[in-house]
Design an enzyme around this catalytic site. Sequence first.
Site, PDB file in Angstrom:
ATOM      1  CG  ASP A  10      -2.070   0.959   1.862  1.00  0.00           C
ATOM      2  OD1 ASP A  10      -2.942   1.658  -0.027  1.00  0.00           O
ATOM      3  OD2 ASP A  10      -2.757   1.538   2.417  1.00  0.00           O
ATOM      4  CG  HIS A  27       0.484   1.985  -8.854  1.00  0.00           C
ATOM      5  ND1 HIS A  27      -0.199   2.022  -8.066  1.00  0.00           N
ATOM      6  CD2 HIS A  27      -1.298   2.727  -9.885  1.00  0.00           C
ATOM      7  CE1 HIS A  27      -0.986   2.412  -7.461  1.00  0.00           C
ATOM      8  NE2 HIS A  27      -2.092   3.222  -8.460  1.00  0.00           N
ATOM      9  CG  LEU A 121       9.448 -17.091  -3.367  1.00  0.00           C
ATOM     10  CD1 LEU A 121       9.143 -16.541  -1.903  1.00  0.00           C
ATOM     11  CD2 LEU A 121       9.546 -15.281  -4.653  1.00  0.00           C
TER      12      LEU A 121
HETATM   13  C1  IPE Z   1      -1.431   0.389  -3.236  1.00  0.00           C
HETATM   14  O1  IPE Z   1      -1.205   1.405  -2.559  1.00  0.00           O
HETATM   15  C2  IPE Z   1      -1.333  -0.463  -4.741  1.00  0.00           C
HETATM   16  C3  IPE Z   1      -3.276  -0.534  -4.907  1.00  0.00           C
HETATM   17  C4  IPE Z   1      -4.328  -0.772  -4.797  1.00  0.00           C
HETATM   18  C5  IPE Z   1      -3.053  -0.895  -6.187  1.00  0.00           C
HETATM   19  P1  IPE Z   1      -2.378   2.700  -3.898  1.00  0.00           P
HETATM   20  O2  IPE Z   1      -2.851   2.678  -5.088  1.00  0.00           O
HETATM   21  O3  IPE Z   1      -3.707   2.221  -2.351  1.00  0.00           O
HETATM   22  O4  IPE Z   1      -1.495   4.166  -2.817  1.00  0.00           O
HETATM   23  P2  IPE Z   1      -1.945   5.044  -1.806  1.00  0.00           P
HETATM   24  O5  IPE Z   1      -3.270   3.908  -0.516  1.00  0.00           O
HETATM   25  O6  IPE Z   1      -4.072   5.646  -2.678  1.00  0.00           O
HETATM   26  O7  IPE Z   1      -1.893   5.297  -1.440  1.00  0.00           O
HETATM   27  C1  IPE Z   2      -5.567  -2.746  -0.654  1.00  0.00           C
HETATM   28  O1  IPE Z   2      -4.294  -0.997  -0.724  1.00  0.00           O
HETATM   29  C2  IPE Z   2      -5.385  -3.019  -1.900  1.00  0.00           C
HETATM   30  C3  IPE Z   2      -3.762  -3.328  -2.101  1.00  0.00           C
HETATM   31  C4  IPE Z   2      -3.261  -3.370  -1.908  1.00  0.00           C
HETATM   32  C5  IPE Z   2      -4.577  -3.629  -3.097  1.00  0.00           C
HETATM   33  P1  IPE Z   2      -6.121   0.127  -0.743  1.00  0.00           P
HETATM   34  O2  IPE Z   2      -5.502   0.912  -0.818  1.00  0.00           O
HETATM   35  O3  IPE Z   2      -6.612  -0.177  -2.094  1.00  0.00           O
HETATM   36  O4  IPE Z   2      -7.123   0.058   0.674  1.00  0.00           O
HETATM   37  P2  IPE Z   2      -8.113   0.862   1.147  1.00  0.00           P
HETATM   38  O5  IPE Z   2      -8.761   1.154   0.572  1.00  0.00           O
HETATM   39  O6  IPE Z   2      -7.130   2.049   1.823  1.00  0.00           O
HETATM   40  O7  IPE Z   2      -8.898   0.007   3.027  1.00  0.00           O
HETATM   41 MG    MG Z   3      -3.440   2.628  -0.597  1.00  0.00          MG
END
Ligand code: IPE
Ligand code: IPE
Ligand code: MG
Length: 229
Positions: A10, A27, A121
């Site tokens: 995240d 990403h 792995l």
């Molecule tokens: C995690 O990073 C990747 C995905 C959920 C695809 P985020 O895209 O959620 O990044 P933040 O949490 O908004 O910074």
């Molecule tokens: C969880 O992250 C999903 C992934 C990392 C793929 P999100 O960024 O989507 O989660 P929330 O919305 O903060 O809970």
């Molecule tokens: Mg996120």
Amino acid sequence: MIKHMAIIMDGNGRWAKKQGLPRTYGHKIGAERIRDVALEANKMGIQAITLYAFSTENWKRPDDEINFLCKLPKMFFNKYIKELIENNIKVSYIGELEAFPIETQQVIKDALSKTNHCSGLELVIALNYGSRREISLAANAYAQDVVDGKVEISNNEEVFSNYMMTSHLPDVDVMVRTSGEQRLSNFLLWQLAYAEFMFVDYAWPEFNEEKLHEVVYEFNQRNRRFGGV
Ligand code: IPE
Ligand code: IPE
Ligand code: MG
């Protein structure tokens, strides 16, 4: 000894925004970290690592971000499949791929077949994965098998586990979430029953080999009792 590590990758978007860059840049860099972590986890003898890449809830995001995320597997595997094979890393996935564009599905299935023989792995990517959805599907498949007379009705946990998408994997030993959020966001609810949780403040693009070693070190300090004394 870690058999199975799970990571909620995240914070990509916020990490990029903080530098004045588009969320998609986060990403892209986040995908690079997958390569680094897989190679190092493999060297460390970890059996499996499950990475949350796209949740069943992530379809709520803007179209351009979803489109970018759908293209990431192709960018990633074109660049790294050779290296994964050379390092004996086996690729697999959990989640319902059918929701993605055909090309994305193809690229992932191709990575699976090219690494099917690998015995190092197992790199499990959670794509269009949601834990409640997984449990509902498992309950449904089990009920169907009972109706069809293939299995007997029972409340045996191991029997039920066989219907989960992770049926071939051991329970998760350690779950790491980056970016400071302290929630599961519908990730592996069943499999995390006795996992050690680690919530770290840095974002996923900042994860690296050293951070992986820190997590493993911390895990080794924990006293797992599994209800015993
Ligand atoms: C995690 O990073 C990747 C995905 C959920 C695809 P985020 O895209 O959620 O990044 P933040 O949490 O908004 O910074
Ligand atoms: C969880 O992250 C999903 C992934 C990392 C793929 P999100 O960024 O989507 O989660 P929330 O919305 O903060 O809970
Ligand atoms: Mg996120």
